[in-house]
Design a protein around this motif. Structure first.
Motif, PDB file in Angstrom:
ATOM      1  N   MET A  75       0.842  -1.173   0.000  1.00 21.59           N
ATOM      2  CA  MET A  75       0.000   0.000   0.000  1.00 21.59           C
ATOM      3  C   MET A  75       0.887   1.236   0.000  1.00 21.59           C
ATOM      4  SD  MET A  75      -3.032   0.994   2.624  1.00 21.59           S
ATOM      5  CE  MET A  75      -2.325   1.851   3.994  1.00 21.59           C
ATOM      6  N   ASP A  76       0.652   2.149  -0.925  1.00 20.76           N
ATOM      7  CA  ASP A  76       1.416   3.384  -0.997  1.00 20.76           C
ATOM      8  C   ASP A  76       0.812   4.425  -0.070  1.00 20.76           C
ATOM      9  OD1 ASP A  76       3.160   2.391  -2.880  1.00 20.76           O
ATOM     10  OD2 ASP A  76       1.934   3.067  -4.567  1.00 20.76           O
ATOM     11  N   VAL A  77       1.648   5.117   0.658  1.00 19.03           N
ATOM     12  CA  VAL A  77       1.222   6.171   1.565  1.00 19.03           C
ATOM     13  C   VAL A  77       1.925   7.451   1.157  1.00 19.03           C
ATOM     14  CG1 VAL A  77       1.183   6.945   3.960  1.00 19.03           C
ATOM     15  CG2 VAL A  77       0.889   4.521   3.440  1.00 19.03           C
ATOM     16  N   ALA A  78       1.190   8.548   1.096  1.00 22.13           N
ATOM     17  CA  ALA A  78       1.791   9.829   0.721  1.00 22.13           C
ATOM     18  C   ALA A  78       2.825  10.227   1.766  1.00 22.13           C
ATOM     19  CB  ALA A  78       0.715  10.904   0.616  1.00 22.13           C
ATOM     20  N   PRO A  79       3.969  10.727   1.310  1.00 24.60           N
ATOM     21  CA  PRO A  79       4.998  11.152   2.255  1.00 24.60           C
ATOM     22  C   PRO A  79       4.537  12.347   3.077  1.00 24.60           C
ATOM     23  CG  PRO A  79       5.580  11.798   0.030  1.00 24.60           C
ATOM     24  CD  PRO A  79       4.345  10.955  -0.072  1.00 24.60           C
ATOM     25  N   MET A  80       5.055  12.460   4.266  1.00 27.55           N
ATOM     26  CA  MET A  80       4.704  13.570   5.154  1.00 27.55           C
ATOM     27  C   MET A  80       5.368  14.858   4.678  1.00 27.55           C
ATOM     28  SD  MET A  80       2.698  12.344   7.414  1.00 27.55           S
ATOM     29  CE  MET A  80       2.702  13.548   8.711  1.00 27.55           C
ATOM     30  N   GLY A  81       4.674  15.970   4.851  1.00 25.14           N
ATOM     31  CA  GLY A  81       5.246  17.287   4.555  1.00 25.14           C
ATOM     32  C   GLY A  81       5.177  17.644   3.088  1.00 25.14           C
ATOM     33  N   GLY A  82       4.701  18.836   2.813  1.00 20.31           N
ATOM     34  CA  GLY A  82       4.688  19.362   1.453  1.00 20.31           C
ATOM     35  C   GLY A  82       3.623  18.779   0.548  1.00 20.31           C
ATOM     36  N   THR A  83       2.696  18.006   1.079  1.00 27.24           N
ATOM     37  CA  THR A  83       1.684  17.394   0.229  1.00 27.24           C
ATOM     38  C   THR A  83       0.302  18.013   0.422  1.00 27.24           C
ATOM     39  OG1 THR A  83       1.220  15.693   1.854  1.00 27.24           O
ATOM     40  CG2 THR A  83       2.896  15.189   0.173  1.00 27.24           C
ATOM     41  N   ALA A  84       0.233  19.104   1.149  1.00 24.57           N
ATOM     42  CA  ALA A  84      -1.064  19.738   1.416  1.00 24.57           C
ATOM     43  C   ALA A  84      -1.674  20.273   0.126  1.00 24.57           C
ATOM     44  CB  ALA A  84      -0.897  20.870   2.417  1.00 24.57           C
ATOM     45  N   VAL A  85      -2.943  20.022  -0.036  1.00 22.97           N
ATOM     46  CA  VAL A  85      -3.685  20.510  -1.194  1.00 22.97           C
ATOM     47  C   VAL A  85      -4.684  21.533  -0.687  1.00 22.97           C
ATOM     48  CG1 VAL A  85      -5.278  19.878  -3.036  1.00 22.97           C
ATOM     49  CG2 VAL A  85      -3.421  18.331  -2.400  1.00 22.97           C
ATOM     50  N   GLN A  86      -4.730  22.676  -1.343  1.00 23.44           N
ATOM     51  CA  GLN A  86      -5.680  23.698  -0.935  1.00 23.44           C
ATOM     52  C   GLN A  86      -6.734  23.877  -2.017  1.00 23.44           C
ATOM     53  OE1 GLN A  86      -3.901  27.355   0.246  1.00 23.44           O
ATOM     54  NE2 GLN A  86      -2.837  26.455   1.972  1.00 23.44           N
ATOM     55  N   ASP A  87      -7.975  23.784  -1.624  1.00 24.97           N
ATOM     56  CA  ASP A  87      -9.092  24.033  -2.515  1.00 24.97           C
ATOM     57  C   ASP A  87      -9.598  25.427  -2.183  1.00 24.97           C
ATOM     58  OD1 ASP A  87     -11.527  24.235  -3.809  1.00 24.97           O
ATOM     59  OD2 ASP A  87     -12.073  22.154  -3.440  1.00 24.97           O
ATOM     60  N   HIS A  88      -9.202  26.400  -2.995  1.00 26.02           N
ATOM     61  CA  HIS A  88      -9.515  27.795  -2.698  1.00 26.02           C
ATOM     62  C   HIS A  88     -11.017  28.077  -2.719  1.00 26.02           C
ATOM     63  CE1 HIS A  88      -5.317  28.857  -2.533  1.00 26.02           C
ATOM     64  NE2 HIS A  88      -5.123  28.147  -3.639  1.00 26.02           N
ATOM     65  N   VAL A  89     -11.746  27.391  -3.571  1.00 21.75           N
ATOM     66  CA  VAL A  89     -13.201  27.581  -3.621  1.00 21.75           C
ATOM     67  C   VAL A  89     -13.826  27.072  -2.323  1.00 21.75           C
ATOM     68  CG1 VAL A  89     -15.333  26.923  -4.809  1.00 21.75           C
ATOM     69  CG2 VAL A  89     -13.285  27.490  -6.137  1.00 21.75           C
ATOM     70  N   ALA A  90     -13.403  25.897  -1.883  1.00 20.74           N
ATOM     71  CA  ALA A  90     -13.947  25.346  -0.644  1.00 20.74           C
ATOM     72  C   ALA A  90     -13.595  26.241   0.539  1.00 20.74           C
ATOM     73  CB  ALA A  90     -13.419  23.929  -0.414  1.00 20.74           C
ATOM     74  N   LEU A  91     -12.385  26.747   0.578  1.00 21.71           N
ATOM     75  CA  LEU A  91     -11.987  27.633   1.667  1.00 21.71           C
ATOM     76  C   LEU A  91     -12.825  28.908   1.671  1.00 21.71           C
ATOM     77  CD1 LEU A  91      -8.102  27.235   1.558  1.00 21.71           C
ATOM     78  CD2 LEU A  91      -9.680  26.307   3.258  1.00 21.71           C
ATOM     79  N   ALA A  92     -13.113  29.464   0.487  1.00 19.44           N
ATOM     80  CA  ALA A  92     -13.937  30.671   0.395  1.00 19.44           C
ATOM     81  C   ALA A  92     -15.356  30.382   0.871  1.00 19.44           C
ATOM     82  CB  ALA A  92     -13.949  31.192  -1.038  1.00 19.44           C
ATOM     83  N   GLU A  93     -15.900  29.216   0.507  1.00 17.89           N
ATOM     84  CA  GLU A  93     -17.244  28.854   0.944  1.00 17.89           C
ATOM     85  C   GLU A  93     -17.304  28.677   2.464  1.00 17.89           C
ATOM     86  OE1 GLU A  93     -18.463  25.427  -1.280  1.00 17.89           O
ATOM     87  OE2 GLU A  93     -18.714  26.581  -3.123  1.00 17.89           O
ATOM     88  N   ILE A  94     -16.267  28.085   3.031  1.00 18.77           N
ATOM     89  CA  ILE A  94     -16.225  27.910   4.477  1.00 18.77           C
ATOM     90  C   ILE A  94     -16.179  29.267   5.161  1.00 18.77           C
ATOM     91  CG2 ILE A  94     -14.759  27.091   6.371  1.00 18.77           C
ATOM     92  CD1 ILE A  94     -14.022  24.724   4.439  1.00 18.77           C
ATOM     93  N   GLU A  95     -15.416  30.191   4.609  1.00 23.33           N
ATOM     94  CA  GLU A  95     -15.334  31.542   5.186  1.00 23.33           C
ATOM     95  C   GLU A  95     -16.694  32.241   5.122  1.00 23.33           C
ATOM     96  OE1 GLU A  95     -12.855  35.724   4.732  1.00 23.33           O
ATOM     97  OE2 GLU A  95     -12.186  33.964   3.639  1.00 23.33           O
ATOM     98  N   LEU A  96     -17.395  32.115   3.991  1.00 13.90           N
ATOM     99  CA  LEU A  96     -18.717  32.726   3.866  1.00 13.90           C
ATOM    100  C   LEU A  96     -19.703  32.122   4.865  1.00 13.90           C
ATOM    101  CD1 LEU A  96     -19.021  33.004  -0.017  1.00 13.90           C
ATOM    102  CD2 LEU A  96     -18.664  34.871   1.625  1.00 13.90           C
ATOM    103  N   CYS A  97     -19.645  30.799   5.033  1.00  9.85           N
ATOM    104  CA  CYS A  97     -20.515  30.150   6.026  1.00  9.85           C
ATOM    105  C   CYS A  97     -20.212  30.669   7.425  1.00  9.85           C
ATOM    106  CB  CYS A  97     -20.342  28.640   5.983  1.00  9.85           C
ATOM    107  SG  CYS A  97     -21.079  27.883   4.533  1.00  9.85           S
ATOM    108  N   GLY A  98     -18.942  30.840   7.726  1.00 10.60           N
ATOM    109  CA  GLY A  98     -18.554  31.394   9.020  1.00 10.60           C
ATOM    110  C   GLY A  98     -19.097  32.789   9.215  1.00 10.60           C
ATOM    111  N   ASP A  99     -19.020  33.607   8.162  1.00 10.32           N
ATOM    112  CA  ASP A  99     -19.550  34.972   8.242  1.00 10.32           C
ATOM    113  C   ASP A  99     -21.055  34.952   8.516  1.00 10.32           C
ATOM    114  OD1 ASP A  99     -17.008  35.913   7.698  1.00 10.32           O
ATOM    115  OD2 ASP A  99     -17.424  36.387   5.597  1.00 10.32           O
TER     116      ASP A  99
END
Length: 64
Positions: free
Chosen positions: A1-25
């Motif tokens: 089983m392959d496992v993603a290496p630690m560090g530097g693999t973060a993926v950011q979904d800018h649309v999802a982050l914006a929606e979460i911010e709007l929900c928070g507002d």
């Protein structure tokens, strides 16, 4: 089983982050309303939605 290496693999979904911010507002605005419902105009204000006159997103007039 392959496992993603630690560090530097973060993926950011800018649309999802914006929606979460709007929900928070919206949650913050609803909390500040102290039990009263937010009007459509107040929701538009919180979400920074224009009335469409100046080329903004506009809002759905069928919404209560």
């Amino acid at each position: 089983m392959d496992v993603a290496p630690m560090g530097g693999t973060a993926v950011q979904d800018h649309v999802a982050l914006a929606e979460i911010e709007l929900c928070g507002d919206l949650i913050i605005a609803a909390s500040a309303a102290r039990g009263e419902r937010l009007s459509a105009d107040r929701i538009d204000e919180v979400l920074k939605v224009s009335d469409g006159v100046d080329g903004g997103v506009g809002r759905d007039e069928s919404r209560p």
